[in-house]
Design a protein around this motif. Structure first.
Motif, PDB file in Angstrom:
ATOM      1  N   ARG A  63      -3.529 -12.599  -7.790  1.00 54.18           N
ATOM      2  CA  ARG A  63      -1.909 -11.504  -7.938  1.00 54.18           C
ATOM      3  C   ARG A  63      -1.797 -10.583  -6.666  1.00 54.18           C
ATOM      4  O   ARG A  63      -2.482  -9.726  -6.090  1.00 54.18           O
ATOM      5  CB  ARG A  63      -1.285 -11.266  -8.918  1.00 54.18           C
ATOM      6  N   THR A  64      -0.783 -10.766  -5.702  1.00 55.00           N
ATOM      7  CA  THR A  64      -0.525 -10.100  -4.354  1.00 55.00           C
ATOM      8  C   THR A  64       1.298  -9.517  -4.740  1.00 55.00           C
ATOM      9  O   THR A  64       2.311 -10.303  -4.877  1.00 55.00           O
ATOM     10  CB  THR A  64      -1.066 -10.738  -3.587  1.00 55.00           C
ATOM     11  N   ALA A  65       1.382  -8.315  -4.330  1.00 57.46           N
ATOM     12  CA  ALA A  65       2.377  -7.212  -4.213  1.00 57.46           C
ATOM     13  C   ALA A  65       2.177  -6.578  -3.210  1.00 57.46           C
ATOM     14  O   ALA A  65       0.847  -6.091  -2.571  1.00 57.46           O
ATOM     15  CB  ALA A  65       2.595  -7.035  -5.696  1.00 57.46           C
ATOM     16  N   HIS A  66       3.388  -5.920  -2.237  1.00 62.39           N
ATOM     17  CA  HIS A  66       2.803  -4.993  -1.417  1.00 62.39           C
ATOM     18  C   HIS A  66       2.262  -4.020  -1.193  1.00 62.39           C
ATOM     19  O   HIS A  66       1.870  -2.657  -0.858  1.00 62.39           O
ATOM     20  CB  HIS A  66       4.640  -4.148  -0.843  1.00 62.39           C
ATOM     21  N   ASP A  67       2.815  -3.352  -3.397  1.00 58.02           N
ATOM     22  CA  ASP A  67       1.568  -1.673  -3.128  1.00 58.02           C
ATOM     23  C   ASP A  67       0.554  -2.530  -4.131  1.00 58.02           C
ATOM     24  O   ASP A  67       0.261  -1.532  -4.199  1.00 58.02           O
ATOM     25  CB  ASP A  67       2.866  -1.067  -3.757  1.00 58.02           C
ATOM     26  N   ARG A  68       0.320  -3.716  -4.321  1.00 59.65           N
ATOM     27  CA  ARG A  68      -0.405  -3.931  -5.714  1.00 59.65           C
ATOM     28  C   ARG A  68      -1.700  -5.633  -4.941  1.00 59.65           C
ATOM     29  O   ARG A  68      -0.922  -6.576  -4.806  1.00 59.65           O
ATOM     30  CB  ARG A  68      -0.207  -3.865  -7.109  1.00 59.65           C
ATOM     31  N   LEU A  69      -2.379  -5.354  -5.541  1.00 58.54           N
ATOM     32  CA  LEU A  69      -3.901  -6.628  -5.228  1.00 58.54           C
ATOM     33  C   LEU A  69      -4.450  -6.536  -6.335  1.00 58.54           C
ATOM     34  O   LEU A  69      -5.548  -5.668  -6.584  1.00 58.54           O
ATOM     35  CB  LEU A  69      -4.293  -6.007  -4.032  1.00 58.54           C
ATOM     36  N   VAL A  72     -15.643 -12.052 -15.992  1.00 59.84           N
ATOM     37  CA  VAL A  72     -14.777 -11.531 -15.452  1.00 59.84           C
ATOM     38  C   VAL A  72     -14.994 -10.282 -14.835  1.00 59.84           C
ATOM     39  O   VAL A  72     -14.313  -9.673 -16.518  1.00 59.84           O
ATOM     40  CB  VAL A  72     -13.045 -12.491 -15.788  1.00 59.84           C
ATOM     41  N   HIS A  73     -14.483 -10.561 -14.034  1.00 59.20           N
ATOM     42  CA  HIS A  73     -14.085  -8.258 -13.398  1.00 59.20           C
ATOM     43  C   HIS A  73     -12.692  -8.489 -12.659  1.00 59.20           C
ATOM     44  O   HIS A  73     -13.127  -9.351 -11.432  1.00 59.20           O
ATOM     45  CB  HIS A  73     -15.559  -8.244 -12.446  1.00 59.20           C
ATOM     46  N   ASP A  74     -12.256  -7.977 -13.415  1.00 55.94           N
ATOM     47  CA  ASP A  74     -10.682  -7.520 -12.684  1.00 55.94           C
ATOM     48  C   ASP A  74     -10.779  -6.435 -11.668  1.00 55.94           C
ATOM     49  O   ASP A  74     -11.211  -5.367 -12.861  1.00 55.94           O
ATOM     50  CB  ASP A  74      -9.522  -6.934 -14.018  1.00 55.94           C
ATOM     51  N   LEU A  75     -10.418  -6.442 -10.758  1.00 55.33           N
ATOM     52  CA  LEU A  75     -10.064  -5.916  -9.617  1.00 55.33           C
ATOM     53  C   LEU A  75      -9.018  -5.258  -9.265  1.00 55.33           C
ATOM     54  O   LEU A  75      -8.753  -6.113  -8.590  1.00 55.33           O
ATOM     55  CB  LEU A  75     -10.985  -5.207  -8.135  1.00 55.33           C
ATOM     56  N   LEU A  76      -7.866  -4.789  -9.668  1.00 59.32           N
ATOM     57  CA  LEU A  76      -7.073  -3.726  -9.373  1.00 59.32           C
ATOM     58  C   LEU A  76      -6.863  -2.762  -8.636  1.00 59.32           C
ATOM     59  O   LEU A  76      -7.225  -1.582  -8.832  1.00 59.32           O
ATOM     60  CB  LEU A  76      -5.884  -3.440 -10.426  1.00 59.32           C
ATOM     61  N   HIS A  77      -6.404  -2.480  -7.108  1.00 60.96           N
ATOM     62  CA  HIS A  77      -5.437  -1.833  -6.263  1.00 60.96           C
ATOM     63  C   HIS A  77      -4.875  -1.662  -6.174  1.00 60.96           C
ATOM     64  O   HIS A  77      -3.347  -2.242  -5.765  1.00 60.96           O
ATOM     65  CB  HIS A  77      -6.830  -2.644  -4.966  1.00 60.96           C
ATOM     66  N   THR A  78      -4.032  -0.426  -5.935  1.00 56.20           N
ATOM     67  CA  THR A  78      -3.172   0.274  -5.970  1.00 56.20           C
ATOM     68  C   THR A  78      -2.729   1.459  -5.106  1.00 56.20           C
ATOM     69  O   THR A  78      -3.115   2.304  -4.878  1.00 56.20           O
ATOM     70  CB  THR A  78      -2.529   0.535  -7.821  1.00 56.20           C
ATOM     71  N   ARG A  79      -1.585   1.136  -4.971  1.00 53.32           N
ATOM     72  CA  ARG A  79      -0.775   1.938  -3.412  1.00 53.32           C
ATOM     73  C   ARG A  79      -0.231   3.052  -4.140  1.00 53.32           C
ATOM     74  O   ARG A  79       0.626   2.477  -4.435  1.00 53.32           O
ATOM     75  CB  ARG A  79      -0.439   1.012  -2.573  1.00 53.32           C
ATOM     76  N   SER A  80      -0.221   4.288  -3.983  1.00 58.56           N
ATOM     77  CA  SER A  80       0.758   5.252  -4.267  1.00 58.56           C
ATOM     78  C   SER A  80       0.868   5.980  -3.250  1.00 58.56           C
ATOM     79  O   SER A  80      -0.150   6.961  -2.615  1.00 58.56           O
ATOM     80  CB  SER A  80       0.395   5.600  -5.239  1.00 58.56           C
ATOM     81  N   ASP A  81       1.677   6.585  -2.429  1.00 59.27           N
ATOM     82  CA  ASP A  81       2.079   7.426  -1.387  1.00 59.27           C
ATOM     83  C   ASP A  81       0.829   7.705  -0.213  1.00 59.27           C
ATOM     84  O   ASP A  81      -0.041   8.124   0.055  1.00 59.27           O
ATOM     85  CB  ASP A  81       1.686   9.137  -1.485  1.00 59.27           C
ATOM     86  N   GLY A  82       0.851   5.582   0.509  1.00 56.78           N
ATOM     87  CA  GLY A  82      -0.364   5.778   0.772  1.00 56.78           C
ATOM     88  C   GLY A  82      -1.559   5.628   0.699  1.00 56.78           C
ATOM     89  O   GLY A  82      -2.320   5.454   1.559  1.00 56.78           O
ATOM     90  N   THR A  83      -1.870   6.277  -0.499  1.00 52.33           N
ATOM     91  CA  THR A  83      -3.149   5.977  -0.616  1.00 52.33           C
ATOM     92  C   THR A  83      -3.592   4.963  -1.703  1.00 52.33           C
ATOM     93  O   THR A  83      -2.571   4.441  -3.444  1.00 52.33           O
ATOM     94  CB  THR A  83      -3.959   7.488  -1.849  1.00 52.33           C
TER      95      THR A  83
END
Length: 215
Positions: A136-142, A157-168
């Motif tokens: 799943r993809t959104a502007h602030d989450r991958l 299954v290894h879930d890798l969730l990247h979230t963006r907050s304040d440019g980080t």
């Protein structure tokens, strides 16, 4: 496991794909059971197709609460917290159910094959970078998952969730096992239980659809 709460707000919509209408359901009637209902897309679809009452069964209180919130305008849906492996005798009398659905990734999340319909067939191992699957993809989450094959019956299954907050960007990881269920094995189990296979084929988004009917 990174579920719907971690991903954020979702809109639950009815998912009719793979669900027979009441006129195809057979002599038992319009009562339906949704095993592993999550927040209820299949339960809502069953209600819109004319089934009722519908017992929506899951072990997650959070998901059942979400279903109750979305389905509060439909009294036919009854959220029930129970183990799907022994829920049927609790929610319906023998011979009274017109349809039982077990959709999504419910079956692979069981602990053993002996516990075991739409499901994801994980029997064919992926190799190399093919083991990384975008979810799943959104502007602030991958959200991406990575598959690690442990043995003939289990994949981690290894879930890798990247979230963006304040440019980080921040990484949150979790892991959980899933069963590798082959279509031939599940068809054999259904036939051994005395049901006829009406449909068994690949569906969209990597899912496998199995429609069985009691004679």
């Amino acid at each position: 496991m990174l579920g719907p709460v971690q991903w954020g707000h979702r809109t639950v919509t009815a998912d009719h794909e793979g669900i027979p209408s009441p006129r195809e359901g057979g002599p038992a009637g319009d009562i339906a059971v949704d095993l592993g209902c999550w927040p209820g897309p299949q339960s809502l679809a069953l209600a819109r197709l004319g089934f009722g009452p519908i017992s929506a069964v899951d072990t997650s209180e959070t998901l059942l609460t979400e279903l109750a919130r979305h389905g509060d305008q439909n009294p036919a849906i009854r959220p029930i917290r129970a183990d799907i492996r022994d829920a049927l005798p609790q929610v319906a009398d023998p011979g009274t159910v017109g349809a039982v659905v077990c959709m999504g990734d419910t079956l692979p999340h069981l602990q053993e094959k002996s516990d075991v319909v739409a499901y994801r067939d994980l029997t064919r191992p992926l190799i190399g970078t093919d083991r990384f699957l975008p979810v799943r993809t959104a502007h602030d989450r991958l959200l991406t998952c990575f598959l690690e094959y442990l043995d003939d019956d289990t994949v981690m299954v290894h879930d890798l969730l990247h979230t963006r907050s304040d440019g980080t960007w921040t990484l949150q990881a979790s892991s959980y096992p899933k069963l590798r269920i082959g279509s031939g094995w599940l068809v054999s189990r259904c036939r051994g239980a005395g049901v006829d296979i009406q449909h068994d084929a690949n569906g969209p988004r990597g899912m496998r659809f199995l429609h069985a009917r009691k004679p």
